[in-house]
Each structure stands twice: as structure tokens, then as C-alpha cells.
Design a protein around this motif. Structure first.
Motif, PDB file in Angstrom:
ATOM      1  N   ARG A 194      28.056 -62.205   4.070  1.00 41.51           N
ATOM      2  CA  ARG A 194      26.815 -61.515   4.414  1.00 41.51           C
ATOM      3  C   ARG A 194      25.656 -61.992   3.530  1.00 41.51           C
ATOM      4  O   ARG A 194      24.652 -61.301   3.381  1.00 41.51           O
ATOM      5  CB  ARG A 194      26.992 -59.986   4.252  1.00 41.51           C
ATOM      6  N   PHE A 252      27.980 -49.444   5.463  1.00 45.25           N
ATOM      7  CA  PHE A 252      27.548 -49.168   4.079  1.00 45.25           C
ATOM      8  C   PHE A 252      26.271 -48.359   4.025  1.00 45.25           C
ATOM      9  O   PHE A 252      25.998 -47.689   3.033  1.00 45.25           O
ATOM     10  CB  PHE A 252      27.377 -50.476   3.291  1.00 45.25           C
ATOM     11  N   ARG A 278      30.312 -48.157   1.292  1.00 47.40           N
ATOM     12  CA  ARG A 278      29.646 -49.304   0.654  1.00 47.40           C
ATOM     13  C   ARG A 278      30.559 -49.873  -0.432  1.00 47.40           C
ATOM     14  O   ARG A 278      30.752 -51.088  -0.536  1.00 47.40           O
ATOM     15  CB  ARG A 278      28.302 -48.872   0.073  1.00 47.40           C
ATOM     16  N   CYS A 307      33.312 -51.812   1.208  1.00 50.22           N
ATOM     17  CA  CYS A 307      32.866 -53.123   1.686  1.00 50.22           C
ATOM     18  C   CYS A 307      32.767 -54.092   0.510  1.00 50.22           C
ATOM     19  O   CYS A 307      33.237 -55.231   0.576  1.00 50.22           O
ATOM     20  CB  CYS A 307      31.509 -52.969   2.388  1.00 50.22           C
ATOM     21  N   CYS A 308      32.171 -53.627  -0.606  1.00 54.45           N
ATOM     22  CA  CYS A 308      32.051 -54.488  -1.790  1.00 54.45           C
ATOM     23  C   CYS A 308      33.433 -54.855  -2.328  1.00 54.45           C
ATOM     24  O   CYS A 308      33.640 -55.966  -2.812  1.00 54.45           O
ATOM     25  CB  CYS A 308      31.252 -53.791  -2.885  1.00 54.45           C
ATOM     26  N   ARG A 364      34.827 -57.509   0.161  1.00 57.48           N
ATOM     27  CA  ARG A 364      34.082 -58.765   0.233  1.00 57.48           C
ATOM     28  C   ARG A 364      33.847 -59.419  -1.128  1.00 57.48           C
ATOM     29  O   ARG A 364      33.549 -60.610  -1.191  1.00 57.48           O
ATOM     30  CB  ARG A 364      32.726 -58.535   0.926  1.00 57.48           C
ATOM     31  N   LYS A 365      33.925 -58.628  -2.214  1.00 56.53           N
ATOM     32  CA  LYS A 365      33.617 -59.207  -3.532  1.00 56.53           C
ATOM     33  C   LYS A 365      34.750 -59.008  -4.553  1.00 56.53           C
ATOM     34  O   LYS A 365      35.184 -59.961  -5.192  1.00 56.53           O
ATOM     35  CB  LYS A 365      32.355 -58.563  -4.121  1.00 56.53           C
ATOM     36  N   CYS A 389      23.818 -59.442  -1.088  1.00 55.94           N
ATOM     37  CA  CYS A 389      24.030 -59.629   0.341  1.00 55.94           C
ATOM     38  C   CYS A 389      22.757 -59.302   1.125  1.00 55.94           C
ATOM     39  O   CYS A 389      22.002 -58.388   0.757  1.00 55.94           O
ATOM     40  CB  CYS A 389      25.161 -58.717   0.827  1.00 55.94           C
ATOM     41  N   PRO A 405      22.064 -57.709   4.009  1.00 52.04           N
ATOM     42  CA  PRO A 405      21.728 -56.362   4.505  1.00 52.04           C
ATOM     43  C   PRO A 405      21.547 -55.328   3.394  1.00 52.04           C
ATOM     44  O   PRO A 405      21.084 -54.224   3.664  1.00 52.04           O
ATOM     45  CB  PRO A 405      22.937 -55.995   5.384  1.00 52.04           C
ATOM     46  N   CYS A 406      21.886 -55.678   2.171  1.00 50.69           N
ATOM     47  CA  CYS A 406      21.890 -54.693   1.082  1.00 50.69           C
ATOM     48  C   CYS A 406      20.873 -55.002  -0.008  1.00 50.69           C
ATOM     49  O   CYS A 406      20.921 -54.413  -1.093  1.00 50.69           O
ATOM     50  CB  CYS A 406      23.281 -54.613   0.457  1.00 50.69           C
ATOM     51  N   TRP A 425      20.951 -51.955  -2.587  1.00 52.72           N
ATOM     52  CA  TRP A 425      21.425 -50.679  -2.025  1.00 52.72           C
ATOM     53  C   TRP A 425      20.330 -49.612  -2.200  1.00 52.72           C
ATOM     54  O   TRP A 425      20.572 -48.492  -2.675  1.00 52.72           O
ATOM     55  CB  TRP A 425      22.727 -50.248  -2.728  1.00 52.72           C
TER      56      TRP A 425
HETATM   57  S1  SF4 Z   1      26.532 -55.832  -0.924  1.00 53.38           S
HETATM   58 FE1  SF4 Z   1      27.729 -57.130   0.493  1.00 53.38          FE
HETATM   59  S2  SF4 Z   1      29.779 -56.544   0.075  1.00 53.38           S
HETATM   60 FE2  SF4 Z   1      28.534 -54.890  -0.768  1.00 53.38          FE
HETATM   61  S3  SF4 Z   1      28.238 -53.367   0.895  1.00 53.38           S
HETATM   62 FE3  SF4 Z   1      26.574 -54.838   1.106  1.00 53.38          FE
HETATM   63  S4  SF4 Z   1      27.359 -56.351   2.593  1.00 53.38           S
HETATM   64 FE4  SF4 Z   1      29.119 -55.263   1.784  1.00 53.38          FE
END
Ligand code: SF4
Length: 267
Positions: free
Chosen positions: A71, A113, A120, A123-124, A127-128, A207, A209-210, A231
Motif C-alpha cells: 500500500r 483501518f 488498523r 493490518c500493520c 503488512r509490516k 502507506c 491510505p494512512c 493515521w
Molecule cells: S499503515 Fe499500511 S499496514 Fe498500517 S494500516 Fe495503513 S495500510 Fe495497513
């Protein structure tokens, strides 16, 4: 076999290098741990500075890895290619587990998220945090571009510390005592490549979207302002993804269990 550090040993190292320059610390660390040491590169301005110093002190002992969450903004990928070319280094890229992503998206949608802090965090984690565990699994030490004034959760960062969340390896943060201003003075002085989002008002890159721009001007700003674009919709949640701050020691595990086993109510 990986060395097991005691808190006392690492505290001694930490004190020994607290007043050292980034060059001195990185020179010691790369000579001591290469090839089992690598820089975590996420496209932040700080990461480029640390990579540049590594290149100056030990150009033949550089390993760099990156977590591609899937992302990231296009500008990060552009920077990665520029950095590879500029320094002639390979960047080891770690991706999330496909099955975890597929399950997550199937249950909660593409962008859950925004609805819930727990989602959220999850997801982190997928993905991380999980890919980071793989990236660090064969290392004795990792290098970060953390700075103490980036956010209150980072104020106590030491130049060398044991990473209890990641196999007890060493975590080395050679510019943790630098200011935001010093980072940019270094980048301009040596004409380093950097992510173009910084020119569009971003002060921390994450990312797509965040993360949004903050338009905080360079100078003596607080860490909270620098990361307020991450965020941004969340209230009273630490602006951390779990890589550098385990959110009260290992709480991501609890988040996972909460979401998957108890099926939390989605707002
Ligand atoms: S920062 Fe990346 S990994 Fe974390 S919630 Fe947003 S899209 Fe997902």
C-alpha cells in the motif's frame, strides 16, 4: 549461533556510544556484525542519511532491507530505484504473507483501518510486523533511522539497545539524537536522493491510505507535529505500527487474538 546479550552488556555498549558520532557507531557496528546486520529502509529522510553514512564508513558492508506493505505510495518506489542506483546497493524487499492478506481483506474489506484502531493494528501487523520478523530472523543487529524527537514513544530511544521484540538482537539507531533540521541540512549538503512527498508537505512517510501531508515547516518542530499526518483520523492511539513500539510489550499478539478469535464488533 546468535549471541545472547544481557541487558547489562548492552547498557554498557549504549553508554560507550551515547556521545559517539553516527560515523563512529556505524563503523564499529558494521565491522562487528556484517553480514548479519542490515538497515531497515522505509523511505524516510532519516533512512537515506543513515545509508549515506554507512556508505561513507564501510561501502562494502552494506545490507538494506525494506518492507513493501503493498500500500506504499508510488514516490517510495521511485526513491527505492534512485537509492539503488545512487549507492549501487541491493535492497532486499519483504512482502506480506499472501494468505494473511487475502483472509484479512475477505473478512474486513480493503480499507478497514479507517473504522477501528484494532483493525488498523492488525493490518500493520500483517503488512509490516510479520514481514519484519522474517527480515530480522537471520540478523544479529538491525539499524534504524529513529530519532528521539519524532514522537513521544521514541523519546527514550538509545543508540544501542536490545530488541526484545525481535529475537533479542541489537537495534542500532545512530542518528537518534539528531534534530529534524540536522537531517535536512545533511540531505541538502550532500545532495542526497529523498522522497518527493516531502516537497508536497509530508513530514513522515507511510502507506498511501494512512498518511497525509502536515505542511509543518522545517525548523524546530515537535515530533507530534511531524507524525500527525500518520493515521490522522485516530484519537488517543500511538502513531506507531508496531515495528518500533510494541504498544505495551507484545500487545499486537493480543490484538490478533481479539480480532480473530473473539471477532470484535466493527464500528
Ligand atoms: S499503515 Fe499500511 S499496514 Fe498500517 S494500516 Fe495503513 S495500510 Fe495497513
Amino acid at each position: 549461533m546468535r549471541r545472547e546479550w544481557t541487558d547489562l552488556e548492552v547498557e554498557e555498549l549504549s553508554l560507550r556510544f551515547e556521545n559517539s558520532t553516527a560515523e563512529e557507531l556505524l563503523s564499529w557496528a558494521l565491522n562487528e556484525f556484517y553480514p548479519n546486520i542490515a538497515l531497515a529502509f522505509s523511505g524516510q529522510a532519516e533512512d537515506v542519511v543513515v545509508l549515506d553514512i554507512m556508505h561513507k564508513v564501510a561501502p562494502d558492508k552494506i545490507r538494506v532491507f525494506m518492507l513493501d506493505t503493498g500500500r506504499l505510495p508510488e514516490e517510495i518506489y521511485e526513491l527505492v530505484d534512485k537509492v539503488r542506483e545512487h549507492y549501487g546497493v541491493e535492497i532486499e524487499i519483504y512482502y506480506p504473507d499472501t494468505k494473511e492478506i487475502e483472509e484479512f481483506v475477505k473478512r474486513y474489506g480493503i480499507n478497514p483501518f479507517y473504522r477501528d484502531v484494532e483493525l488498523r493494528h492488525l493490518c500493520c501487523k500483517i503488512r509490516k510486523v510479520n514481514p519484519l520478523l522474517r527480515a530480522l530472523s537471520g540478523l544479529d543487529a538491525w539499524i534504524t533511522g529513529l530519532r528521539r524527537d519524532q514522537f513521544p514513544t521514541r523519546a527514550t530511544t538509545r543508540k544501542i539497545q536490545i530488541d526484545h521484540d525481535h529475537y533479542g538482537i541489537l537495534k542500532i539507531s545512530p542518528i537518534c539524537d539528531w534534530t529534524w533540521d540536522e537531517v535536512w541540512q545533511y540531505i541538502k549538503k550532500y545532495n542526497l536522493p529523498y522522497c518527493k512527498l516531502y516537497d508536497r508537505g509530508y513530514t513522515s512517510i507511510g502507506c498511501e491510505p494512512c498518511t497525509r501531508p502536515t505542511f509543518v515547516s522545517l525548523g524546530d518542530v515537535t515530533g507530534e507535529e511531524l507524525r500527525k499526518g500518520r493515521w490522522w483520523w485516530e484519537k488517543n492511539a500511538p502513531k506507531e505500527c508496531g515495528i518500533h513500539c510494541s504498544l505495551e510489550a507484545g500487545s499486537f499478539e493480543r490484538h490478533m487474538e481479539t480480532v480473530f478469535k473473539l471477532k470484535i464488533k466493527i464500528k
